[in-house]
Scaffold this active site. Structure first.
Site, PDB file in Angstrom:
ATOM      1  N   ASP A 235       0.821  -1.205   0.000  1.00 19.46           N
ATOM      2  CA  ASP A 235       0.000   0.000   0.000  1.00 19.46           C
ATOM      3  C   ASP A 235       0.859   1.261   0.000  1.00 19.46           C
ATOM      4  OD1 ASP A 235      -2.567   1.458   0.467  1.00 19.46           O
ATOM      5  OD2 ASP A 235      -1.613   1.944   2.381  1.00 19.46           O
TER       6      ASP A 235
ATOM      7  N   GLU B 251       1.206  -0.396  -5.139  1.00 17.40           N
ATOM      8  CA  GLU B 251       0.296   0.703  -5.412  1.00 17.40           C
ATOM      9  C   GLU B 251       1.152   1.968  -5.440  1.00 17.40           C
ATOM     10  OE1 GLU B 251      -3.458   3.216  -3.589  1.00 17.40           O
ATOM     11  OE2 GLU B 251      -1.862   2.420  -2.335  1.00 17.40           O
TER      12      GLU B 251
END
EC number: 2.4.1.18
Length: 715
Positions: A399, A452
């Site tokens: 993330d 990401e």
């Protein structure tokens, strides 16, 4: 009380001794064995040796400090203590040997211990024939650390730990067992008592709002069966169903489904729709439901919201049994500042940067890991390996990578500290990510990682040895933003934004991309994917079906958040179930059928996946028909005739006798049409097949409105 006690005795009873083993337990003095024990509330204490000999210990301090000679000089003994009318035989934790070996301490010190989860935390073990739990925690700047829990009435005086090496505190507590709740009480170097801390390495934790760690018996956690080999390879189909476990489905009373209830329903549903992988939003223990798991405090513990670690293992196993790969969202970029967590852990900024210009994330109010600390990097890398080994997951999606890579991420001018070269790149974070990927692929070559990363940082998915960050895949955020912006426009304006569809192919093969329609695109006022579609009811659903078909025909692996597969109309709400009742409507069932058929085509048609990450696998055919909002391209596989012609019409008009050149003469079969009546469309199409004729073979096609069609050459 004896008046002439040494300072160490007072340090014990006052709870400030850094190495209680130096005073408590057995010690040879003047050729005799003296034992000292600190047992608050005990009225009397005897030492009982292995032969049954006893010797009364003298109370040398009113707080409960006892001392005396061991009978027969034996080093193996128990303590027999009387508490009121109750007599209890106890093992003395201060008579047992160290938990960490010198080699462990060496590896921990240099940051090369790759299995921290085998040494740190709470582990069931047997020492000197006695069963108990060994506790080890890193707190290099603490003055004193104690284990408190169910086994000692949460009294920090009873079990102070000893410090070893470069700040690792350890203690074996006899007769502590699986299921015991515990925390660490830490006194800072300045003598300040900190809030009770959860174990950073805890393998299980209490349900929020409680925050205690729980001793886990690893033998009770079955090792899930492996996923099919090669499931995450670049040349394999990869279609990911992204799930928030707490809101996929709920019970009638709005309670969560448990891991085991999810195991009975979720894998079968995902497999029926043709997905190859399921990706869970973070399942690490976290205190705040509204963080969706992205602010974890227990990186090694599956959240207790849905059950036990054994139950989570059963969910992974069920996914694998259905042929699905399991990916986890992983958050090594930041952590919350809850007082029981990692923040200010030993009275100093142990895990985070001390300077808020480096250590605090302004957008999220969280703390940023200090990747310049060997212990922190070792902690995070070990955590990644833990999930891959212990729970047999098949990959990790990392993330917020951009927030890790840039020192000035979301910071104003003057609100950040440059690196040693004066730049904004976080050199320590780069090194960490490279090490993370290197370690993962070295130990789990069939696993994968995905970043990401929302900027144009180069070589995210290129190997470390070639200067890249080493990820298996990168989320294609640019594709997502451009194409969602395009498809959200009224078709009359799309011709002015024709380049938003074309632009993605300029960089589509610069990384190994995943095309993400993730949870982030259906929250915070962005509306659902269906909610962005323009037009009346029919046009909105036609647009959505066409967009999904465009996505599956575009180079790159696929990711779709739960609810998108049937056209959830409202934004995602983590506090409630998806709107499954919408499947009672034909239009929503049509969207679900489109997704199922696209997945099945994608999985079975090599032209759509074999060269997802290779420019040889794509060829534009029509790029200059912006006035009619039409695009055409060929997807290619390795075999000579592994070809798929894709025609996308993002206008509401039907186009007849539309000429498209193709690489082979002969019959081309229409294998997919998003305008099929089966999906709720107008059923305009090419009646199954079309003949390619001419010196340069061309098809004369009927192009349905707001639709995408696939055609393949017949053998």
């Amino acid at each position: 009380m004896i008046a002439t006690l040494p300072d160490e005795a007072y340090a014990i009873v006052e709870g400030r001794h850094a190495d209680p083993f130096r005073y408590l337990g057995p010690h040879r003095e003047n050729e005799r064995t003296v034992v000292r024990a600190f047992l608050p509330e005990a009225a009397s204490v005897e030492a009982v040796d292995e032969k049954g000999g006893t010797a009364a210990l003298e109370r040398i301090h009113d707080a409960g400090l006892f001392a005396g000679l061991l009978p027969n000089g034996s080093a193996r003994y128990q303590l027999r203590a009387r508490f009121g009318d109750t007599i209890v035989d106890l093992e003395d934790p201060y008579r047992f040997p160290p938990i960490l070996t010198d080699f462990d301490l060496y590896l921990l010190g240099e940051g090369s211990h790759q299995r921290l989860y085998d040494k740190l935390g709470a582990h069931l073990m047997t020492l000197d024939g006695v069963e108990g739990v060994g506790f080890v925690v890193l707190a290099p700047n603490a003055r004193r650390v104690s284990v408190v829990g169910d086994f000692n009435f949460w009294d920090s005086r009873r079990h102070p730990m000893r410090v070893r090496g470069s700040g690792y505190w350890e203690l074996f507590i006899p007769r502590a067992t699986a299921g015991d709740h515990y925390k660490f009480e830490i006194v800072s170097a300045q003598g300040h008592l900190l809030p009770l801390k959860s174990d950073p390495m805890a393998f299980a934790a209490e349900m929020r709002p409680s925050t205690a760690s729980i001793v886990l018996d690893p033998e009770r956690v079955p090792h899930p069966r492996p996923a099919p080999a090669g499931i995450s390879a670049l040349t394999s189909p990869m279609s990911i169903y992204e799930v928030h476990l707490g809101s996929w489905r709920r019970k009638d009373n709005n309670d969560w489904l448990s891991y085991r209830e999810l195991a009975e329903q979720l894998p079968a549903y995902v497999r029926d729709l043709g997905f190859t992988h399921v990706e869970f939003l973070p399942i690490n223990e976290h205190p705040f439901d509204g963080s969706w798991g992205y602010q974890p405090t227990g990186l090694f513990a599956p959240t207790s919201r849905f059950g036990t670690p054994e139950d989570f293992a059963a969910l992974v196993d069920a996914c694998h049994a259905h042929g699905l790969g399991v990916l986890l969202d992983w958050v090594p970029g930041h952590f919350p500042d809850d007082p029981h967590g990692l923040a200010h852990f030993d009275g100093t900024s142990l895990y985070e940067h001390a300077n808020p210009l480096q250590g605090r994330h302004n957008d999220w109010g969280t703390l940023i890991y200090n990747y310049g600390r060997t212990e922190v990097v070792n902690f995070l890398v070990s955590n990644a390996l833990f999930w891959l080994e212990r729970y047999a997951v098949d990959g990790l999606r990392v993330d917020a990578v951009a927030s890790m890579l840039y020192l000035d991420y979301s910071r104003p001018a003057g609100g950040w500290i440059p690196n040693k070269y004066g730049g904004r790149e976080n050199l320590e974070a780069i090194d960490f990510l490279r090490r993370f990927n290197t370690e993962v692929f070295a130990k789990f070559p069939n696993a994968t990682t995905a970043a990401e990363e929302s900027t144009a940082w180069p070589q995210v998915s290129q190997p470390v040895e070639f200067g890249g960050l080493g990820f298996g895949y990168k989320w294609n955020m640019g594709w997502m933003h451009d194409t969602l912006n395009y498809i959200s426009m009224d078709p009359i304006y799309r011709k002015y934004h024709h380049g938003q569809i074309l632009f993605g192919l300029h960089y589509a093969f610069s990384e190994n991309f995943i095309l993400p329609l993730s949870h982030d695109e259906v929250v915070h006022g962005k509306r659902s994917i269906l909610g962005r579609m323009p037009g009346d009811h029919w046009q909105r659903f036609a647009n959505l079906r066409a967009y999904y078909a465009f996505m599956f025909a575009h180079p790159g692996k696929k990711l779709m958040f739960m609810g998108c597969e049937f056209g959830q109309d409202r934004e995602w709400n983590h506090d409630s179930s998806l709107d499954w009742h919408l499947l009672e409507q034909e239009s929503h069932r049509g969207v679900q059928s489109v997704v199922r058929d696209l997945n099945n085509l994608y999985r079975t048609m090599p032209a759509l996946y074999e060269l997802d990450c290779d420019s040889f696998g794509f060829e534009w055919i029509v790029t200059d028909d912006g006035d009619r909002n039409v695009f055409a391209w060929i997807r290619k596989g390795n075999a000579a005739r592994a070809r798929c012609l894709v025609i996308a019409n993002f206008s509401p008009n039907v186009y007849y006798d539309y000429q498209v050149r193709v690489p082979f003469p002969g019959k081309w079969r229409e294998v997919f049409n998003s305008d099929s009546a089966h999906y709720g469309g107008s059923n305009v199409g090419n009646i199954g097949e079309v003949e390619a004729v001419g010196l340069v073979p061309e098809l004369s096609l009927t192009i349905p409105p707001l639709a995408v069609i696939f055609l393949t050459p017949e053998d």
